[in-house]
Design an enzyme around this catalytic site. Structure first.
Site, PDB file in Angstrom:
ATOM      1  N   ARG A 164       0.801  -1.224   0.000  1.00 53.15           N
ATOM      2  CA  ARG A 164       0.000   0.000   0.000  1.00 53.15           C
ATOM      3  C   ARG A 164       0.831   1.270   0.000  1.00 53.15           C
ATOM      4  NH1 ARG A 164      -5.290  -0.473   1.586  1.00 53.15           N
ATOM      5  NH2 ARG A 164      -5.883  -2.626   1.866  1.00 53.15           N
ATOM      6  N   GLU A 207       6.853 -28.059  18.319  1.00 52.42           N
ATOM      7  CA  GLU A 207       7.605 -26.807  18.214  1.00 52.42           C
ATOM      8  C   GLU A 207       7.912 -26.310  19.615  1.00 52.42           C
ATOM      9  OE1 GLU A 207       6.315 -24.132  14.683  1.00 52.42           O
ATOM     10  OE2 GLU A 207       4.491 -24.854  15.638  1.00 52.42           O
ATOM     11  N   ASP A 245      -4.305 -24.195  12.279  1.00 47.31           N
ATOM     12  CA  ASP A 245      -3.006 -23.668  11.855  1.00 47.31           C
ATOM     13  C   ASP A 245      -2.075 -24.775  11.346  1.00 47.31           C
ATOM     14  OD1 ASP A 245      -0.958 -21.600  11.693  1.00 47.31           O
ATOM     15  OD2 ASP A 245      -0.032 -22.552  13.427  1.00 47.31           O
ATOM     16  N   HIS A 295      -0.534 -28.969   7.323  1.00 46.10           N
ATOM     17  CA  HIS A 295       0.747 -29.686   7.331  1.00 46.10           C
ATOM     18  C   HIS A 295       0.612 -31.152   7.756  1.00 46.10           C
ATOM     19  CE1 HIS A 295       2.067 -25.685   6.783  1.00 46.10           C
ATOM     20  NE2 HIS A 295       2.174 -25.329   8.044  1.00 46.10           N
TER      21      HIS A 295
HETATM   22  C1  BG6 Z   1       3.151 -22.350   9.803  1.00 43.49           C
HETATM   23  C2  BG6 Z   1       2.320 -22.087  11.035  1.00 43.49           C
HETATM   24  O1  BG6 Z   1       2.326 -22.759   8.755  1.00 43.49           O
HETATM   25  O2  BG6 Z   1       4.102 -23.365  10.093  1.00 43.49           O
HETATM   26  C3  BG6 Z   1       3.205 -21.722  12.211  1.00 43.49           C
HETATM   27  O3  BG6 Z   1       1.411 -21.024  10.775  1.00 43.49           O
HETATM   28  C4  BG6 Z   1       4.280 -22.767  12.430  1.00 43.49           C
HETATM   29  O4  BG6 Z   1       2.414 -21.570  13.393  1.00 43.49           O
HETATM   30  C5  BG6 Z   1       5.009 -23.057  11.123  1.00 43.49           C
HETATM   31  O5  BG6 Z   1       5.184 -22.288  13.411  1.00 43.49           O
HETATM   32  C6  BG6 Z   1       5.955 -24.229  11.295  1.00 43.49           C
HETATM   33  O6  BG6 Z   1       6.747 -24.357  10.144  1.00 43.49           O
HETATM   34  P1  BG6 Z   1       8.161 -25.072  10.213  1.00 43.49           P
HETATM   35  O7  BG6 Z   1       8.619 -25.113   8.789  1.00 43.49           O
HETATM   36  O8  BG6 Z   1       9.030 -24.236  11.091  1.00 43.49           O
HETATM   37  O9  BG6 Z   1       7.927 -26.419  10.804  1.00 43.49           O
END
Ligand code: BG6
Length: 508
Positions: free
Chosen positions: A63, A238, A257, A262
């Protein structure tokens, strides 16, 4: 618009051999975090590997007005801070001279200016009318951007076979209804074969290796079914918290999320049948069948098959960390989960009766993504101590590799057993750090190869499963959400989920 375009394998092969055609990459969200941390370093590394075309340009869009020079500096800083390889001035210079910036807001005139700018680049840099629009913006902006691209005539491929593609970051929707609405809006402008929905896990080398491991080796595939596998565990742990994304996370929670995308993608790659060919749609057809075969959860009993939790204050390593509800942007009475575990079943011939346990969580003791296939025990027991049963662990990250565990006799006069393992490590076998996921994904989107991107029906099948869970959970209703101390492996209830059938989580 079709959502099952058939990619001619010959064309895909040729595209890869010939390399990327001249094109312009237009990044919406040019001043954002993703552009600086991921896209700029990925582009730089593609240039180092000589994978970008000679006639190439990058246009940043956001923007606020900003001179080209400021955009160049911001990207350079992103590369310096986040690239896996140090900056070589000459190579960076080659990218830099193709960088420009166009301020565009919500008005049509900004998009018209963008069109004129792109036409100028076609003339001056020979980019041939090929455009890749990368939407590195919050999902609420997808729809307006795509519709204004269409209104301004920017999204139409020009004459002479040029192409226009769009790359979307997750999340695609919040549930099935919103995802399918959004997909309708996108497909009203871009054919499905030109839509590249990113799940960055598919860009990881270790995730791509899952298909190679399964279908290029003959020793494991015969065992890859209910006859030999007791259960499968998929863990994405994580140690980080929500990293300042309180507002987003409050709306999402770990199930939306991480699990919907994933973890489900990992599940698909582990569970799918061999595709008829190594072709985008052949692979995605098999993945979507896994999602369609998931046993429907009765919302009334979704509490039994799932565990959610929220991190409380604790210690990770030596660092004291605050609880989720104390994070900025988070409601003090939040009921959003930062940990999610589920037991699910793929109701098909291969996987009949095999439980899949999935878990993802933040503020766990370490970062570890892995998939464990726990094999069934031997049919007859000869030895005093029960054999531990074999397991195969696919370590996605970090410490990437594969480990096979089996029992061996401890040298000595007695038939005592001890579990031992065979270990493959990427680091020692290949001796180099794998490319970042975004390098591969950007390259493939420019090549038009959608194998590593999520097709519309995959997204929607995944949401349809997750929606039923939320229905059961009463959309964050009054049911108890257990807390777990940061730095521990999640709520005790998650152990009970497996203990009910005499199983335990494997500690990564
Ligand atoms: C993202 C999520 O898609 O993947 C995050 O929104 C997460 O919350 C991240 O931390 C993890 O990705 P990676 O590659 O670090 O395992």
């Amino acid at each position: 618009m079709s959502d099952t375009s058939v990619d001619n394998p010959l064309r895909v092969g040729l595209r890869r051999e010939r390399g990327v055609e001249p094109c312009v990459l237009v990044i919406f969200g040019a001043s954002g975090d993703l552009t600086r941390r991921k896209l700029a370093p990925a582009l730089y590394n593609l240039q180092v590997d000589r994978l970008l075309p000679r006639s190439f340009a990058i246009v940043g869009v956001a923007r606020s007005p900003m001179p080209d020079s400021e955009f160049r500096t911001a990207l350079r800083e992103g590369v310096a801070a986040h690239s896996r390889r140090p900056i070589d001035e000459r190579l960076w210079g080659e990218i830099e001279q193709g960088l420009s910036y166009v301020p565009v807001g919500d008005e049509l005139d900004g998009f018209v200016r963008l069109r004129e700018h792109l036409e100028r680049l076609d003339r001056e840099r020979g980019t041939s009318g090929n455009r890749l629009f990368y939407l590195a913006v919050p999902p609420s902006a997808f729809r307006p951007i795509v519709s204004l691209l269409a209104k301004a005539g920017v999204s139409e491929p020009g004459a002479g076979g040029s192409w226009c593609r769009v790359v979307l970051e997750k999340p695609i929707g919040h549930d099935l209804a919103s995802a399918s609405d959004l997909n309708d809006a996108i497909n009203a402008v871009f054919d499905e074969e030109d839509v590249f929905r990113i799940d960055h896990y598919l860009g990881k080398e270790t995730v791509q290796n899952l298909l190679v491991f399964r279908f290029a080796n003959s020793i494991f595939e015969p065992l890859w079914n209910h006859k030999y596998i007791d259960h499968v565990q998929i863990t994405v742990a994580e140690s980080i918290g929500i990293e300042g994304r309180g507002r987003y996370f409050e709306e999402a929670g770990t199930t939306r999320d991480m699990v919907q995308n994933h973890l489900f993608q990992l599940l698909c790659l582990i569970g799918m049948e061999p595709p008829v060919a190594l072709r985008a749609d052949a692979i995605r057809d098999e993945k979507v069948k896994v999602l369609q075969s998931l046993r429907e959860v009765d919302p009334a009993s979704s509490h039994e098959a799932t565990v959610r939790g929220q991190y409380a204050a604790g210690v990770i390593g030596d660092e004291k960390v605050i609880g989720y509800r104390e994070e900025e942007g988070v409601d003090r009475n939040s009921r959003t989960e930062t940990y999610s575990a589920l037991e699910l079943y793929i109701d098909n011939w291969r996987w009949a009766g095999v439980p899949f346990f999935l878990r993802a969580g933040k503020r766990l003791p370490k970062r570890a993504t892995e998939i464990v296939l726990q094999f069934s025990g031997v049919p007859h027991r000869f030895f005093e101590r029960r054999a531990a049963a074999n397991s195969l662990t696919l370590r996605i990250q970090p410490d990437e590799g594969i480990n096979l565990k089996f029992d061996a006799k401890i040298p000595g006069p007695k038939p005592h057993l001890q579990p031992v393992s065979m270990d493959f490590r990427y680091g020692s076998s290949f001796g180099q750090a794998p490319p970042e996921a975004y390098e591969r994904l950007l390259l493939d989107a420019m090549l038009g190869d959608s194998t590593l991107f999520i097709r519309r029906d995959e997204v929607e099948a995944a949401w349809s499963y997750i929606d039923r869970l939320y229905e059961g959970w009463g959309n964050n209703g009054p049911e108890a959400l257990p807390e777990y101390v940061s730095g521990t492996w999640g709520p005790a209830e998650a152990d009970v989920l497996l203990a009910r059938s005499g199983r335990t989580w494997r500690r990564p």
